[in-house]
Write an enzyme that holds these catalytic residues in place. Structure first.
Site, short mmCIF file in Angstrom:
data_model
loop_
_atom_site.label_atom_id
_atom_site.label_comp_id
_atom_site.label_asym_id
_atom_site.label_seq_id
_atom_site.Cartn_x
_atom_site.Cartn_y
_atom_site.Cartn_z
N HIS A 31 42.40 56.21 45.29
CA HIS A 31 42.02 54.80 45.17
C HIS A 31 41.69 54.23 46.54
O HIS A 31 42.57 53.95 47.35
CB HIS A 31 43.13 53.97 44.52
CG HIS A 31 42.71 52.55 44.24
ND1 HIS A 31 42.17 52.15 43.03
CD2 HIS A 31 42.73 51.44 45.01
CE1 HIS A 31 41.89 50.86 43.08
NE2 HIS A 31 42.22 50.40 44.27
N CYS A 32 40.41 54.09 46.80
CA CYS A 32 39.97 53.47 48.04
C CYS A 32 38.59 52.87 47.77
O CYS A 32 38.01 53.09 46.71
CB CYS A 32 39.92 54.49 49.18
SG CYS A 32 39.02 55.97 48.77
N TYR A 49 35.25 37.07 47.09
CA TYR A 49 35.65 37.14 48.50
C TYR A 49 34.56 37.85 49.29
O TYR A 49 33.77 38.61 48.72
CB TYR A 49 36.99 37.89 48.66
CG TYR A 49 36.97 39.35 48.24
CD1 TYR A 49 36.60 40.36 49.14
CD2 TYR A 49 37.31 39.72 46.94
CE1 TYR A 49 36.57 41.69 48.75
CE2 TYR A 49 37.29 41.06 46.55
CZ TYR A 49 36.91 42.03 47.46
OH TYR A 49 36.89 43.36 47.09
N THR A 77 35.10 44.58 43.73
CA THR A 77 34.46 43.45 43.04
C THR A 77 33.51 42.67 43.94
O THR A 77 32.62 41.99 43.43
CB THR A 77 35.52 42.49 42.48
OG1 THR A 77 36.37 42.06 43.56
CG2 THR A 77 36.37 43.14 41.41
N ARG A 124 35.48 50.71 35.78
CA ARG A 124 36.66 49.86 35.97
C ARG A 124 36.48 48.56 35.21
O ARG A 124 35.44 47.90 35.32
CB ARG A 124 36.83 49.57 37.45
CG ARG A 124 38.17 48.95 37.83
CD ARG A 124 38.20 48.69 39.32
NE ARG A 124 39.52 48.44 39.84
CZ ARG A 124 39.75 47.74 40.93
NH1 ARG A 124 38.75 47.21 41.62
NH2 ARG A 124 40.99 47.55 41.37
N ARG A 130 41.58 36.09 39.62
CA ARG A 130 41.07 35.63 40.92
C ARG A 130 39.94 36.52 41.43
O ARG A 130 39.26 36.19 42.39
CB ARG A 130 42.21 35.57 41.94
CG ARG A 130 42.70 36.90 42.38
CD ARG A 130 43.90 36.88 43.32
NE ARG A 130 44.60 38.14 43.22
CZ ARG A 130 44.22 39.27 43.80
NH1 ARG A 130 43.18 39.27 44.58
NH2 ARG A 130 44.89 40.39 43.61
N TYR A 157 42.60 47.08 35.55
CA TYR A 157 43.35 46.36 36.59
C TYR A 157 43.75 45.01 36.01
O TYR A 157 42.89 44.24 35.58
CB TYR A 157 42.48 46.19 37.84
CG TYR A 157 43.24 45.66 39.06
CD1 TYR A 157 44.59 45.91 39.23
CD2 TYR A 157 42.57 44.95 40.05
CE1 TYR A 157 45.27 45.44 40.36
CE2 TYR A 157 43.24 44.49 41.18
CZ TYR A 157 44.59 44.73 41.33
OH TYR A 157 45.26 44.27 42.44
N HIS A 181 47.74 50.37 40.14
CA HIS A 181 48.94 49.80 40.79
C HIS A 181 50.05 49.43 39.79
O HIS A 181 50.64 48.35 39.87
CB HIS A 181 48.54 48.58 41.62
CG HIS A 181 47.22 48.72 42.34
ND1 HIS A 181 46.73 49.94 42.76
CD2 HIS A 181 46.28 47.81 42.70
CE1 HIS A 181 45.55 49.76 43.35
NE2 HIS A 181 45.25 48.49 43.32
N ASP A 257 44.28 52.64 48.91
CA ASP A 257 43.66 51.32 48.71
C ASP A 257 42.96 50.81 49.97
O ASP A 257 42.64 49.63 50.07
CB ASP A 257 44.65 50.27 48.19
CG ASP A 257 43.92 49.04 47.65
OD1 ASP A 257 42.83 49.21 47.08
OD2 ASP A 257 44.41 47.91 47.81
O1 LIG Z 1 41.84 47.03 45.91
C1 LIG Z 1 42.46 46.74 44.89
O2 LIG Z 1 42.74 47.61 44.10
C2 LIG Z 1 42.87 45.40 44.63
C3 LIG Z 1 42.21 44.25 44.86
C4 LIG Z 1 40.79 44.14 45.08
C5 LIG Z 1 39.96 44.70 44.02
O3 LIG Z 1 40.44 45.25 43.08
C6 LIG Z 1 38.49 44.60 44.10
O4 LIG Z 1 37.96 43.84 44.89
O5 LIG Z 1 37.84 45.32 43.34
C7 LIG Z 1 42.97 43.01 44.88
O6 LIG Z 1 44.07 42.96 44.28
O7 LIG Z 1 42.50 42.03 45.49
#
Ligand SMILES: O=C(O)/C=C(\CC(=O)C(=O)O)C(=O)O
Length: 305
Positions: A31-32, A49, A77, A124, A130, A157, A181, A257
């Protein structure tokens, strides 16, 4: 294109320590992410973000530094459903990276096949409010049915409080389902409390459900953080992750991550995150399953004898 980072954004840790824990040969960081670089792979207009850049080259350097052999790159995301940066990382990896994409209903069969040829093996579905706007469930069901034909799996997730409401949807998915997670438990609750018991039940009753036992730095309340040589970081997360590893040794994955999107408190030293592994997988056999056997079975099944 020039992007301005979200105010308060923490950049990934420069100069991580060399882990004391030596990962078994062939270990997979499952997971990265890659972020951009924004000038080459612009962030999506609908993102919640704007991160710093974190390139495929920097990811590969980290992989080698940590003593890992392979990566699973999960679409972040901030790139929406434009998977180009992630796919570029897979294609340049010489077969040492596989990927998890974000797709919409409008994706064509030819596009899915091209992603498969590049090394994508899953999609995914993100339910963290958020991070994403709501995608209708019927669209997700349709996507799951289509990617099943390619032998892919679904990564989900979500926050622990939302599991009861999402239970029926998750348990009806027709593929292997990988939870990010550990479903984000509240680690101030007991490890055998109602909330985490529900997650354990999800895995116990559904043999197609796997879990990443990753992100202690995101879940921990008490710390101490993986900084300044700390060998027993994030102690409050250990009982949760260890319970999952010991109860379901053949259905767990681990990942750094990196580059750790949206951390607000501190940015961990990734070398010390690797040193967290023996706390949650205390034997060589558990470590081999977590870091090699399980991710290889899911992402590189053609290499299994
Ligand atoms: O890196 C992760 O797994 C968790 C994230 C970011 C995310 O999932 C993403 O932007 O796709 C989080 O809780 O902000």
């Amino acid at each position: 294109m020039q992007f301005e980072k979200t105010p308060g954004w923490l950049d990934w840790y420069q100069g991580p320590s060399k882990p004391r824990f030596k990962a078994p040969a062939g270990a997979v960081d499952a997971h990265c992410h890659v972020f951009g670089p924004g000038a080459e792979f612009p962030f999506a207009p609908e993102r919640k973000y704007t991160p710093c850049d974190a390139s495929k080259r920097q990811l590969t350097a980290l992989r080698d530094h940590l003593g890992f052999a392979r990566n699973v790159v999960v679409q972040a995301t901030c790139h929406g459903a434009d998977n180009s940066a992630m796919i570029d990382a897979l294609v340049s990896s010489g077969g040492r990276a596989r990927g998890v994409a974000t797709v919409k209903r409008s994706v064509s069969d030819a596009e899915l096949q091209a992603m498969h040829d590049s090394g994508v093996r899953g999609v995914r579905f993100n339910f963290v409010k958020r991070l994403v706007d709501f995608t209708p469930k019927d669209e997700l069901v349709e996507i799951a049915e289509r990617i099943k034909q390619l032998g892919w799996h679904v990564v989900i997730y979500f926050e622990a409080v939302d599991l009861p409401e999402l239970w029926d949807f998750f348990t009806a998915l027709p593929t292997t389902v990988v939870v990010d997670h550990m479903g984000r438990p509240d680690v101030t609750e007991p490890v055998d409390g109602e909330e985490f018991e529900l997650f354990v039940r999800l895995m116990r009753e559904h043999g197609n459900v796997w879990s990443k036992v990753s992100c202690p730095e995101r879940l921990s309340v008490s710390g101490p953080p993986a900084l300044h040589g700390e060998q027993r970081a994030y102690r409050d997360v250990v009982p949760f992750a260890r319970r999952i590893v010991e109860s379901f040794p053949d259905r767990v994955l681990w990942g750094t991550d990196w580059p750790h999107p949206n951390l607000k408190d501190h940015m961990p030293d990734d070398g010390l995150l690797v040193d967290f592994i023996p706390q949650i997988a205390p034997t060589a056999e558990l470590q081999r399953k977590l870091l090699v056997d399980n991710p290889m079975r899911l992402y590189w099944p053609e290499e299994q004898s």
